[in-house]
Every structure is written in C-alpha cells, then in structure tokens.
Design an enzyme around this catalytic site. Structure first.
Site, PDB file in Angstrom:
ATOM      1  N   GLY A   1      16.033 -20.186  12.929  1.00  0.00           N
ATOM      2  CA  GLY A   1      17.472 -20.000  12.840  1.00  0.00           C
ATOM      3  C   GLY A   1      17.983 -20.746  11.622  1.00  0.00           C
ATOM      4  O   GLY A   1      17.219 -21.040  10.686  1.00  0.00           O
TER       5      GLY A   1
ATOM      6  N   ILE B   1      18.675 -23.851  11.187  1.00  0.00           N
ATOM      7  CA  ILE B   1      17.983 -25.127  10.965  1.00  0.00           C
ATOM      8  C   ILE B   1      16.586 -24.870  10.393  1.00  0.00           C
ATOM      9  O   ILE B   1      16.169 -25.497   9.419  1.00  0.00           O
ATOM     10  CB  ILE B   1      17.894 -25.940  12.267  1.00  0.00           C
ATOM     11  CG1 ILE B   1      19.286 -26.330  12.752  1.00  0.00           C
ATOM     12  CG2 ILE B   1      17.044 -27.188  12.061  1.00  0.00           C
ATOM     13  CD1 ILE B   1      19.314 -26.972  14.131  1.00  0.00           C
TER      14      ILE B   1
ATOM     15  N   ARG C   1      14.073 -29.653  21.479  1.00  0.00           N
ATOM     16  CA  ARG C   1      14.261 -30.228  22.802  1.00  0.00           C
ATOM     17  C   ARG C   1      12.910 -30.769  23.248  1.00  0.00           C
ATOM     18  O   ARG C   1      11.866 -30.217  22.896  1.00  0.00           O
ATOM     19  CB  ARG C   1      14.778 -29.191  23.812  1.00  0.00           C
ATOM     20  CG  ARG C   1      16.228 -28.779  23.607  1.00  0.00           C
ATOM     21  CD  ARG C   1      17.189 -29.929  23.864  1.00  0.00           C
ATOM     22  NE  ARG C   1      18.591 -29.520  23.823  1.00  0.00           N
ATOM     23  CZ  ARG C   1      19.337 -29.509  22.740  1.00  0.00           C
ATOM     24  NH1 ARG C   1      18.799 -29.868  21.575  1.00  0.00           N
ATOM     25  NH2 ARG C   1      20.604 -29.162  22.788  1.00  0.00           N
TER      26      ARG C   1
ATOM     27  N   GLU D   1      15.997 -38.001  28.842  1.00  0.00           N
ATOM     28  CA  GLU D   1      16.824 -38.777  27.911  1.00  0.00           C
ATOM     29  C   GLU D   1      17.907 -39.519  28.687  1.00  0.00           C
ATOM     30  O   GLU D   1      18.547 -38.931  29.559  1.00  0.00           O
ATOM     31  CB  GLU D   1      17.454 -37.854  26.873  1.00  0.00           C
ATOM     32  CG  GLU D   1      16.409 -37.144  26.012  1.00  0.00           C
ATOM     33  CD  GLU D   1      17.030 -36.232  24.956  1.00  0.00           C
ATOM     34  OE1 GLU D   1      18.280 -36.150  24.871  1.00  0.00           O
ATOM     35  OE2 GLU D   1      16.269 -35.594  24.220  1.00  0.00           O
TER      36      GLU D   1
ATOM     37  N   HIS E   1      18.188 -38.769  19.904  1.00  0.00           N
ATOM     38  CA  HIS E   1      18.824 -37.443  19.891  1.00  0.00           C
ATOM     39  C   HIS E   1      20.085 -37.439  19.012  1.00  0.00           C
ATOM     40  O   HIS E   1      21.167 -37.028  19.445  1.00  0.00           O
ATOM     41  CB  HIS E   1      19.173 -36.991  21.309  1.00  0.00           C
ATOM     42  CG  HIS E   1      19.295 -35.496  21.433  1.00  0.00           C
ATOM     43  ND1 HIS E   1      19.047 -34.826  22.597  1.00  0.00           N
ATOM     44  CD2 HIS E   1      19.627 -34.544  20.521  1.00  0.00           C
ATOM     45  CE1 HIS E   1      19.236 -33.526  22.420  1.00  0.00           C
ATOM     46  NE2 HIS E   1      19.593 -33.335  21.165  1.00  0.00           N
TER      47      HIS E   1
ATOM     48  N   ALA F   1      19.710 -36.436  15.474  1.00  0.00           N
ATOM     49  CA  ALA F   1      19.371 -35.780  14.211  1.00  0.00           C
ATOM     50  C   ALA F   1      20.540 -34.962  13.661  1.00  0.00           C
ATOM     51  O   ALA F   1      20.747 -34.897  12.453  1.00  0.00           O
ATOM     52  CB  ALA F   1      18.141 -34.888  14.386  1.00  0.00           C
TER      53      ALA F   1
END
Length: 327
Positions: free
Chosen positions: A156, A158, A229, A258, A277, A279
């Site tokens: 996608g 990213i 994930r 998490e 988490h 980024a």
C-alpha cells in the site's frame, strides 16, 4: 436539519475532543462513553449516527456493537488499521467504515529505514559499549545497506514508499502483496522471505495474514523489520530464530500483546530494537490524520462521498432515521 449524533471513542478528554471537532460546528452533537469499557460503549451506541473510532483498539465496533447501534450510518477510524471492527457486520448493516490511508506512510517508511540502518550498523550495541567504557572498533562488524536485497511485505502507500527509500540507498527491492502483479518488482512470498537480506513487514493484519511471516524461513543472518501488526509475524518463531542466531536482528514497533508484557523474552534478547508502536506517530502525520478525519466527517454530514471506505459500502452517507438525535 438537526445535528448528527457523533459518538467519539478516542482516549481523549471531552474538552480536547470538542476542540478537535470544532470545525464541524453545530452540524454534530458530540457524545463520549461514560467510561472506557465495553458496557459504556454498548450503552452509548443506541443513539449514535456517526462513530469516531478508538485508535487504541480498546473500544471496537464488533458484531454486538453494530447490533446495538440501529441508527448508525458511518464509522470513521482515525488510523490506517481497522483491527477489531467487524467489517462484515458493518457492511451487512449498510454502514461504511473508513480509515485514513496514507497519512502515516512517510513516518512509518522512515522508521523502517532508520530501524534497518540501526540494526545494520549496530548503533545500539556501539552506544552501549561506549557507555560501558569499551571501544570495540573491530568487534561489532556492521554492514552497509547499499547493495543488499530488501523485501517489502505489503504494497500500500507505506510499502510503496519503503520501496522508494530502500532503492534510493542502493538496495535491490522486491515486494509481495496479496494481489499478484505483472511487475518486475513483484516476487512470490516464499522467495522473498527466504532470499532477502532485510524483510520489511507493513501489511495489514487479517485472518489471511495472521502468522504470515515465519522468521525461521528467512535467510541466515537476515534482518526483520515489523511495523505492521504483531500478529502478522509468528512471534514464537521469531524468538526462536533470534535465540539460535539464525537472524541477524529484528526491529519491532508492534507486538502480539501491547504494551509488551513484563517477562516477554524479546526484552532480553540481544540485537533486537523495541519500539512502543510509534512508527507512524509524528506531528506531521498527526496533522494529516486530523485533516483526513475532519474532511470525511464534514463530507458525511454534508451528503458528499467520504474517502477510504474499506468494507465495500457506498461512500455516500445517509441517515437511517429523520427524527432528532436522542438526548
């Protein structure tokens, strides 16, 4: 026309939420759950026409929540991931679910590149050694990134930006996505995992992708970078591959659970970069996210098509009932 009843689920104080949604003016009536738990969510849903989702994944629109919201017309998730929401239940109820695609692409792809460079050049180990009074100029054996093979899982916004950044540093880049492509850069998943010096994971978590990457199948000495994930990578296999020295290192922004629990073996393994988490969290990406969310909410209440619908429902939002919102 009466204001739309908007239920906001993000973990923000009511005053902060009102400030963020102020550009919508009197077109919406804002409500928050009485507390951040499931019972309060279900109690707040009967009057909700629009739900602004919870980016932490604590409060989700699963099948039970959808059934509790007969007037629901639109769900806007303020993140790229839509974990926990039941896309099929929302679609069956005629409720479009939109995310915010692309807003964090720059931030996440930069993190992936930075994390790879940190692992390749042994930056954390060098820093720790110097702080401890050592001077290991010969023992660290860092590697250059230029000329190495980078495999991107997920293509996608990213993934595409990761590919551009790694190519700019002289890497040979291939990618895999769930839809095969007639593209020289596209590669079979098994070949990508087993043949890449760096595997970058940026694909969404779903039933299809859960446990998709087994690090034990990676090339000896390769690096794993996961900004997708935790569930996409087999975390038990990752610990095994790190413990026995099969992998050269791993950079993880996401985990099965998490926050990462106390006593998790990843905390004690060498050559592992751990990140909470974040980024995709930068002031720039947050600004883009707020703009995207407000744009979609405005479009929804004005009868224009929203962007980023992920569950196949029409992007034009329609009220289910004409009566005034429940007080």
């Amino acid at each position: 026309m009466s204001p739309w009843n908007l239920l906001a689920l993000p973990p923000l104080p009511e005053q902060a939420m009102r400030h963020l949604l102020a550009p919508l003016g009197d077109r919406v009536t804002l409500r928050l759950p009485a507390s951040r738990d499931r019972d309060a969510l279900l109690a707040a849903l009967p009057g909700a026409e629009i739900v602004l989702g919870d980016w932490t994944g604590t409060l989700v629109m699963d099948a039970e929540a959808v059934a509790a919201a007969p007037r629901l017309a639109f769900v806007q998730q303020p993140s790229v991931g839509v974990d926990g929401h039941d896309l099929a239940a929302l679609a069956a109820a005629g409720v479009p679910l939109a995310n915010t695609p692309g807003v964090s692409a720059g931030a996440v792809s930069e993190w992936c590149l930075a994390a790879t460079l940190a692992l390749s050049r042994k930056l954390a180990a060098a820093d720790a050694a110097v702080r401890a009074g050592e001077w290991p100029q010969q023992g660290l054996l860092p590697h250059e990134l230029h000329g190495r093979r980078a495999g991107v899982i997920g293509y996608g916004p990213i993934g595409a930006m990761c590919a551009r950044l790694f190519r700019a540093l002289g890497c040979e880049v291939t990618y895999w996505t769930r839809t095969p492509r007639e593209d020289p850069g596209y590669q079979d998943l098994d070949a990508l995992v087993s043949g890449s010096d760096v595997v970058i994971v940026v694909i969404a978590l779903s039933d299809e992708t859960r446990g998709l990457v087994d690090p034990r199948r990676m090339k000896q000495g390769a690096l794993l970078v996961n900004a997708a994930r935790g569930g996409v990578v087999d975390q038990g296999a990752l610990v095994e591959a790190l413990r026995d020295g099969h992998l050269g290192g791993a950079a993880l922004d996401v985990f099965d659970v998490e926050p990462l629990p106390a006593g998790d073996p990843l905390r004690d393994l060498p050559n592992v970069l751990l990140s909470p988490h974040v980024a995709g969290v930068t002031p720039e990406s947050t600004g883009r996210l707020v703009t995207a969310v407000l744009g979609n909410l405005a479009a929804a209440v004005e009868g224009r098509a929203v962007e980023g619908v992920v569950n196949g429902v029409s992007p034009v939002i329609s009220r289910k009932f004409s009566q005034s919102p429940i007080a």
